[in-house]
Design an enzyme around this catalytic site. Structure first.
Site, PDB file in Angstrom:
ATOM      1  N   TYR A 194      -1.529  -0.761  10.740  1.00  0.00           N
ATOM      2  CA  TYR A 194      -1.684  -0.977   9.239  1.00  0.00           C
ATOM      3  C   TYR A 194      -0.502  -0.402   8.720  1.00  0.00           C
ATOM      4  O   TYR A 194       0.436  -1.342   8.032  1.00  0.00           O
ATOM      5  CB  TYR A 194      -2.806  -0.101   8.557  1.00  0.00           C
ATOM      6  CG  TYR A 194      -3.082  -0.695   7.262  1.00  0.00           C
ATOM      7  CD1 TYR A 194      -3.637  -1.832   6.947  1.00  0.00           C
ATOM      8  CD2 TYR A 194      -2.426   0.174   6.231  1.00  0.00           C
ATOM      9  CE1 TYR A 194      -3.944  -2.342   5.530  1.00  0.00           C
ATOM     10  CE2 TYR A 194      -2.836  -0.236   4.805  1.00  0.00           C
ATOM     11  CZ  TYR A 194      -3.312  -1.299   4.627  1.00  0.00           C
ATOM     12  OH  TYR A 194      -3.622  -1.682   3.162  1.00  0.00           O
ATOM     13  N   SER A 211       0.771  -1.107  -0.015  1.00  0.00           N
ATOM     14  CA  SER A 211      -0.010   0.084   0.082  1.00  0.00           C
ATOM     15  C   SER A 211       0.855   1.224  -0.008  1.00  0.00           C
ATOM     16  O   SER A 211       1.995   1.163   0.326  1.00  0.00           O
ATOM     17  CB  SER A 211      -0.804  -0.162   1.335  1.00  0.00           C
ATOM     18  OG  SER A 211      -1.364   1.197   1.476  1.00  0.00           O
TER      19      SER A 211
END
Ligand SMILES: *[C@@H]1O[C@H](CO)[C@@H](O)[C@H](O)[C@H]1NC(C)=O
Length: 336
Positions: free
Chosen positions: A205, A192
């Protein structure tokens, strides 16, 4: 000493050539490789991105091995894949059918919790027995806790780390040995942009995605060092994808039209293009490269000013608030 200077000149030329070659890829699209008949493992295949990856590989006649913790959503993906195989079959009966189109690809499903290494190793063993050796490994499974750090249950933080980061170790350890032996294979890390730069409120995350990227880079270097040039690595770093994973996430509303959440189809199309041309890394949209570059040269305070202007400093807060509300409602319903 002269030899060293000469060698350094050669290296400079090589560096210049690498930069030029990378720039040329933007202009001239390299030919995509065939994955017809290749065995492709996708983790998190029941999720939105996993499903889109499965469809793309199915269209190219790869044999699909779908892993997910949720058997219902995994079977749904498998059904879509079978539908695509059937369409390919009817097409090849007509004239102009391609060479190699007689190959009958198949789809296999496995329930696997990639966060548990025993689960990964035993499922990988079954795949080897029931399907054969794996050509492509798409490490796609991912989760997010969606809580502010100090309100987040410890188990959820650990869960994010094991699924988004540790799992890459287990799947790679399971499938890489055979790839090395055959000097053939491709490992894809779906990370990501939050693995390159971060924002407030998604500590778990970001830590897991930074970890996954560190793992990917080190492994890429190790494969280069082992001179196994038949094994390819691709790192996928999309900006926020509109899959509902970060539903509610908002940047400044005047800026949002210029940087909307990515359509999942677009994200996967770009990733597929990179995978099939053996590109080492792909960031979507391209501005992600820019932000990553700025982050590495500007002082932290400068980045904070820019984040504030873009509304990126607290972009996760509405998402976290929505999650909290949903959880409270659930608890109220279940009478906790
Ligand atoms: C599993 O997938 C199905 C179908 O997509 C979904 O309805 C269900 O909520 C999922 N279960 C869990 C535990 O996430």
């Amino acid at each position: 000493m002269l030899a060293l200077a000469l060698e350094f000149m050669v290296v400079l030329l090589q560096v210049a050539w690498a930069v030029l070659a990378a720039a040329l890829r933007w202009l001239v699209r390299p030919k995509e490789k065939s994955v017809c008949g290749q065995v492709c493992v996708i983790t998190g295949a029941g999720g939105e991105l996993g499903r889109l990856f499965a469809r793309e590989f199915a269209r190219r006649r790869a044999t699909l091995v779908l892993w997910d913790i949720n058997s219902t959503s995994n079977e749904e993906t498998a059904e879509m894949v079978r539908e695509i195989y059937r369409e390919l079959d009817t097409q090849t009966e007509g004239p102009g059918s391609e060479e190699g189109s007689t190959f009958q690809p198949q789809v296999y499903t496995y329930v696997c919790d990639v966060g548990k290494r025993e689960s990964v190793y035993s499922t990988a063993e079954r795949v080897r027995r029931e399907v054969g050796e794996v050509d492509l490994l798409i490490n796609n499974a991912g989760v997010v806790s969606g809580h502010h750090l100090l309100e987040c249950p410890d188990e959820l933080i650990e869960r994010t780390m094991v699924v988004n980061c540790h799992a890459h170790f287990w799947t790679t350890k399971a499938f890489l040995p055979k790839m090395l032996e055959m000097n053939h294979g491709h490992i894809v890390t779906v990370a990501s942009s939050l693995g390159l730069f971060s924002t407030a409120g998604v500590e778990d995350y970001c830590a897991s995605k930074f970890g996954a990227i560190g793992f990917h880079e080190s492994l890429s270097h190790e494969i280069k060092a082992s001179e196994k040039d038949g094994i390819k690595m691709t790192l996928v770093c999309p900006y926020l994808v509109d899959t509902g994973m970060f539903r509610g996430c908002r940047i400044r509303k005047e800026i949002e039209p210029f940087l909307p959440p990515l359509r999942p189809e677009f994200c996967v199309k770009q990733a597929m293009r990179a995978i099939l041309t053996d590109q080492p890394m792909v960031c979507t949209p391209r501005i992600v490269y820019m932000v990553n570059f700025m982050k590495s040269i500007l002082p932290f305070e400068a980045i904070v000013c820019m984040y504030r202007f873009l509304g990126a400093d607290k972009c996760m807060y509405p998402f976290l608030a929505q999650r909290k509300e949903a959880m409270n409602n659930n608890e109220a319903k279940n009478g906790i």
